[in-house]
Design a protein around this motif. Structure first.
Motif, PDB file in Angstrom:
ATOM      1  N   THR A 172       0.867  -1.113   0.087  1.00  0.00           N
ATOM      2  CA  THR A 172      -0.091   0.130   0.026  1.00  0.00           C
ATOM      3  C   THR A 172       0.918   1.268   0.005  1.00  0.00           C
ATOM      4  OG1 THR A 172      -0.185   0.027   2.268  1.00  0.00           O
ATOM      5  CG2 THR A 172      -1.854  -1.154   1.233  1.00  0.00           C
ATOM      6  N   LEU A 173       0.488   2.217  -0.619  1.00  0.00           N
ATOM      7  CA  LEU A 173       1.060   3.439  -0.783  1.00  0.00           C
ATOM      8  C   LEU A 173      -0.060   4.825  -0.166  1.00  0.00           C
ATOM      9  CD1 LEU A 173       2.703   3.531  -4.058  1.00  0.00           C
ATOM     10  CD2 LEU A 173       3.551   2.744  -2.114  1.00  0.00           C
ATOM     11  N   SER A 174       0.540   5.664   0.662  1.00  0.00           N
ATOM     12  CA  SER A 174      -0.251   7.001   0.864  1.00  0.00           C
ATOM     13  C   SER A 174       0.616   7.955   1.031  1.00  0.00           C
ATOM     14  CB  SER A 174      -0.934   6.609   2.317  1.00  0.00           C
ATOM     15  OG  SER A 174      -0.037   6.645   3.398  1.00  0.00           O
ATOM     16  N   GLY A 175       0.212   9.232   0.678  1.00  0.00           N
ATOM     17  CA  GLY A 175       1.209  10.308   0.683  1.00  0.00           C
ATOM     18  C   GLY A 175       0.081  11.741   0.265  1.00  0.00           C
ATOM     19  N   THR A 176       0.362  12.443   1.259  1.00  0.00           N
ATOM     20  CA  THR A 176      -0.453  13.759   0.921  1.00  0.00           C
ATOM     21  C   THR A 176       0.460  14.738   0.218  1.00  0.00           C
ATOM     22  OG1 THR A 176      -1.639  13.421   3.106  1.00  0.00           O
ATOM     23  CG2 THR A 176      -1.432  15.930   2.163  1.00  0.00           C
ATOM     24  N   ASN A 177       1.788  14.368   0.430  1.00  0.00           N
ATOM     25  CA  ASN A 177       2.895  15.557  -0.301  1.00  0.00           C
ATOM     26  C   ASN A 177       3.640  14.939  -1.432  1.00  0.00           C
ATOM     27  OD1 ASN A 177       2.112  17.839   1.538  1.00  0.00           O
ATOM     28  ND2 ASN A 177       2.840  16.523   3.173  1.00  0.00           N
ATOM     29  N   CYS A 178       3.015  13.793  -1.672  1.00  0.00           N
ATOM     30  CA  CYS A 178       4.051  12.994  -2.667  1.00  0.00           C
ATOM     31  C   CYS A 178       4.148  13.588  -4.081  1.00  0.00           C
ATOM     32  CB  CYS A 178       3.303  11.652  -2.865  1.00  0.00           C
ATOM     33  SG  CYS A 178       1.466  11.561  -3.741  1.00  0.00           S
ATOM     34  N   ILE A 179       5.111  13.110  -4.725  1.00  0.00           N
ATOM     35  CA  ILE A 179       5.333  13.689  -6.036  1.00  0.00           C
ATOM     36  C   ILE A 179       5.330  12.432  -7.158  1.00  0.00           C
ATOM     37  CG2 ILE A 179       7.458  14.656  -7.575  1.00  0.00           C
ATOM     38  CD1 ILE A 179       8.249  15.978  -5.042  1.00  0.00           C
ATOM     39  N   LEU A 180       4.744  12.557  -8.210  1.00  0.00           N
ATOM     40  CA  LEU A 180       4.584  11.573  -9.257  1.00  0.00           C
ATOM     41  C   LEU A 180       5.814  11.648 -10.077  1.00  0.00           C
ATOM     42  CD1 LEU A 180       0.697  11.455 -10.234  1.00  0.00           C
ATOM     43  CD2 LEU A 180       1.919   9.624  -8.791  1.00  0.00           C
ATOM     44  N   VAL A 206       7.202   4.771 -10.700  1.00  0.00           N
ATOM     45  CA  VAL A 206       6.438   3.609 -11.147  1.00  0.00           C
ATOM     46  C   VAL A 206       7.548   2.543 -11.300  1.00  0.00           C
ATOM     47  CG1 VAL A 206       5.494   2.995 -13.400  1.00  0.00           C
ATOM     48  CG2 VAL A 206       4.996   4.951 -12.467  1.00  0.00           C
ATOM     49  N   ARG A 207       8.898   2.791 -11.588  1.00  0.00           N
ATOM     50  CA  ARG A 207       9.999   1.778 -11.936  1.00  0.00           C
ATOM     51  C   ARG A 207      10.265   1.243 -10.463  1.00  0.00           C
ATOM     52  NH1 ARG A 207      13.640   1.339 -15.761  1.00  0.00           N
ATOM     53  NH2 ARG A 207      15.421   1.821 -14.058  1.00  0.00           N
ATOM     54  N   ALA A 208      10.121   1.982  -9.478  1.00  0.00           N
ATOM     55  CA  ALA A 208      10.221   1.280  -8.281  1.00  0.00           C
ATOM     56  C   ALA A 208       9.353   0.264  -7.981  1.00  0.00           C
ATOM     57  CB  ALA A 208      10.184   2.397  -7.015  1.00  0.00           C
ATOM     58  N   ILE A 209       7.918   0.644  -8.061  1.00  0.00           N
ATOM     59  CA  ILE A 209       6.783  -0.475  -8.183  1.00  0.00           C
ATOM     60  C   ILE A 209       6.915  -1.517  -8.974  1.00  0.00           C
ATOM     61  CG2 ILE A 209       4.540  -0.606  -8.094  1.00  0.00           C
ATOM     62  CD1 ILE A 209       4.118   2.256  -7.396  1.00  0.00           C
ATOM     63  N   GLN A 210       7.357  -1.294 -10.079  1.00  0.00           N
ATOM     64  CA  GLN A 210       7.787  -2.422 -11.139  1.00  0.00           C
ATOM     65  C   GLN A 210       8.860  -3.147 -10.674  1.00  0.00           C
ATOM     66  OE1 GLN A 210       8.245   0.040 -14.630  1.00  0.00           O
ATOM     67  NE2 GLN A 210       6.475  -0.588 -15.704  1.00  0.00           N
ATOM     68  N   TYR A 211       9.652  -2.544 -10.196  1.00  0.00           N
ATOM     69  CA  TYR A 211      11.104  -3.463  -9.393  1.00  0.00           C
ATOM     70  C   TYR A 211      10.266  -4.259  -8.417  1.00  0.00           C
ATOM     71  CZ  TYR A 211      15.472  -4.820  -8.760  1.00  0.00           C
ATOM     72  OH  TYR A 211      16.977  -5.580  -8.505  1.00  0.00           O
ATOM     73  N   ILE A 212       9.552  -3.787  -7.768  1.00  0.00           N
ATOM     74  CA  ILE A 212       8.902  -4.890  -6.497  1.00  0.00           C
ATOM     75  C   ILE A 212       8.213  -5.816  -7.199  1.00  0.00           C
ATOM     76  CG2 ILE A 212       7.244  -4.849  -4.765  1.00  0.00           C
ATOM     77  CD1 ILE A 212       7.828  -1.807  -4.079  1.00  0.00           C
ATOM     78  N   GLU A 213       7.465  -5.766  -8.125  1.00  0.00           N
ATOM     79  CA  GLU A 213       6.760  -6.635  -8.983  1.00  0.00           C
ATOM     80  C   GLU A 213       7.770  -7.769  -9.582  1.00  0.00           C
ATOM     81  OE1 GLU A 213       4.020  -7.502 -12.977  1.00  0.00           O
ATOM     82  OE2 GLU A 213       4.990  -5.537 -12.765  1.00  0.00           O
ATOM     83  N   LEU A 214       9.020  -7.243 -10.097  1.00  0.00           N
ATOM     84  CA  LEU A 214       9.890  -8.132 -10.758  1.00  0.00           C
ATOM     85  C   LEU A 214      10.499  -9.015  -9.639  1.00  0.00           C
ATOM     86  CD1 LEU A 214      11.463  -8.992 -13.245  1.00  0.00           C
ATOM     87  CD2 LEU A 214      13.095  -7.186 -12.553  1.00  0.00           C
ATOM     88  N   VAL A 215      11.030  -8.537  -8.484  1.00  0.00           N
ATOM     89  CA  VAL A 215      11.504  -9.271  -7.483  1.00  0.00           C
ATOM     90  C   VAL A 215      10.743 -10.234  -6.894  1.00  0.00           C
ATOM     91  CG1 VAL A 215      12.372  -9.054  -5.037  1.00  0.00           C
ATOM     92  CG2 VAL A 215      12.933  -7.383  -6.787  1.00  0.00           C
ATOM     93  N   CYS A 216       9.310  -9.741  -6.951  1.00  0.00           N
ATOM     94  CA  CYS A 216       8.308 -10.849  -6.160  1.00  0.00           C
ATOM     95  C   CYS A 216       8.087 -12.123  -7.388  1.00  0.00           C
ATOM     96  CB  CYS A 216       7.178 -10.092  -5.877  1.00  0.00           C
ATOM     97  SG  CYS A 216       7.162  -8.952  -4.620  1.00  0.00           S
ATOM     98  N   TYR A 229       0.937   4.933 -13.259  1.00  0.00           N
ATOM     99  CA  TYR A 229       1.527   5.148 -14.650  1.00  0.00           C
ATOM    100  C   TYR A 229       0.166   5.935 -15.346  1.00  0.00           C
ATOM    101  CZ  TYR A 229       3.190   4.742 -19.386  1.00  0.00           C
ATOM    102  OH  TYR A 229       3.714   5.162 -20.714  1.00  0.00           O
ATOM    103  N   THR A 230      -0.845   5.470 -15.180  1.00  0.00           N
ATOM    104  CA  THR A 230      -1.938   6.166 -15.749  1.00  0.00           C
ATOM    105  C   THR A 230      -2.578   7.314 -15.285  1.00  0.00           C
ATOM    106  OG1 THR A 230      -3.121   3.896 -16.016  1.00  0.00           O
ATOM    107  CG2 THR A 230      -4.319   5.888 -16.055  1.00  0.00           C
ATOM    108  N   THR A 231      -2.034   7.555 -13.899  1.00  0.00           N
ATOM    109  CA  THR A 231      -2.397   8.903 -13.204  1.00  0.00           C
ATOM    110  C   THR A 231      -1.137   9.886 -13.649  1.00  0.00           C
ATOM    111  OG1 THR A 231      -3.112   7.864 -11.147  1.00  0.00           O
ATOM    112  CG2 THR A 231      -2.300  10.100 -11.101  1.00  0.00           C
ATOM    113  N   PHE A 232      -0.085   9.392 -14.046  1.00  0.00           N
ATOM    114  CA  PHE A 232       1.034  10.428 -14.316  1.00  0.00           C
ATOM    115  C   PHE A 232       0.979  10.710 -15.760  1.00  0.00           C
ATOM    116  CE2 PHE A 232       5.793  10.978 -15.285  1.00  0.00           C
ATOM    117  CZ  PHE A 232       5.839  12.175 -14.912  1.00  0.00           C
ATOM    118  N   MET A 233       0.870   9.585 -16.782  1.00  0.00           N
ATOM    119  CA  MET A 233       0.789   9.784 -18.171  1.00  0.00           C
ATOM    120  C   MET A 233      -0.465  10.206 -18.847  1.00  0.00           C
ATOM    121  SD  MET A 233       3.992   9.586 -18.712  1.00  0.00           S
ATOM    122  CE  MET A 233       3.856   9.489 -20.404  1.00  0.00           C
ATOM    123  N   GLY A 234      -1.655   9.834 -17.993  1.00  0.00           N
ATOM    124  CA  GLY A 234      -3.185   9.940 -18.526  1.00  0.00           C
ATOM    125  C   GLY A 234      -3.594   8.796 -19.086  1.00  0.00           C
TER     126      GLY A 234
END
Length: 210
Positions: A152-160, A165-175, A195-200
């Motif tokens: 899970t992720l949560s972030g009021t002051n997060c930056i996209l 995205v790559r960090a989450i994809q890497y988590i997927e790859l490791v798993c 990715y959809t949020t960032f790229m549209g």
């Protein structure tokens, strides 16, 4: 308008001023109070990353350990960069308890954390830890429960950014490599959502590539 949000606050501030703009967001206020520059340190980090690109370090990673001296150098950069984000300025607090509940974005650390994330290719727990740090660099609070397949992720002051995205994809790859299908699936869903949020849209989406 494109302004750098990579941790080099001096460059960001100058870029804004060149356009007749200023920013009073919570992160810029923290940077202004810090009042020092991490530009020279980030230049050293950039030189290190250019001298030891991830494409080269991952080539032997399948069969050999990453050279210990390079990992030590990267971890020393990590420590030095962390000191430029003092908690007294960059921590965020829970309104009710006034306890620290996270950090503002520490984008200056994202690139070295990415390098270390990949360097620990053969140590899944360390790799996951650095992937989580990359997301923390973006201002997210991260929860990973590998045994329960929870991410899970949560972030009021997060930056996209694409690095998040790559960090989450890497988590997927490791798993996937660890045969943890539930956590891999959770990571896939989050990566696609971010990715959809960032790229549209999902146009151009690709799985993790070095």
């Amino acid at each position: 308008m494109c302004c750098p949000v990579d941790g080099d606050f001096g460059r960001l501030k100058q870029s804004l001023e060149n356009r007749g703009l200023s920013c009073d967001c919570i992160l810029c206020r923290a940077e202004n109070k810090y009042g020092k520059t991490r530009s020279s340190l980030m230049f050293e980090v950039t030189s290190f990353l250019e001298s030891h690109p991830v494409k080269q370090i991952t080539a032997p990673a399948v069969n050999y350990a990453i050279p210990a001296d390079l990992v030590e150098e990267a971890e020393n950069f990590e420590k030095s960069l962390k000191e430029t984000y003092p908690a007294r300025l960059f921590a965020t607090y829970d309104g009710a308890s006034n306890k620290i509940n996270g950090m503002l974005p520490t984008m200056g650390m994202a690139r070295i954390h990415e390098w270390l994330m990949i360097a620990y290719y053969r140590q899944p727990q360390r790799a996951l830890g650095y992937a989580a740090k990359m997301l923390t660099d973006h201002g997210y609070r991260v929860t990973i429960k590998a045994a329960n397949g929870i991410l899970t992720l949560s972030g009021t002051n997060c930056i996209l950014s694409t690095k998040a995205v790559r960090a989450i994809q890497y988590i997927e790859l490791v798993c996937i490599r660890a045969s943890n299908k539930p956590l891999a699936q959770a990571a896939r869903v989050l990566a696609e959502e971010m990715y959809t949020t960032f790229m549209g849209s999902m146009a151009g989406y690709k799985d993790f590539e070095v």
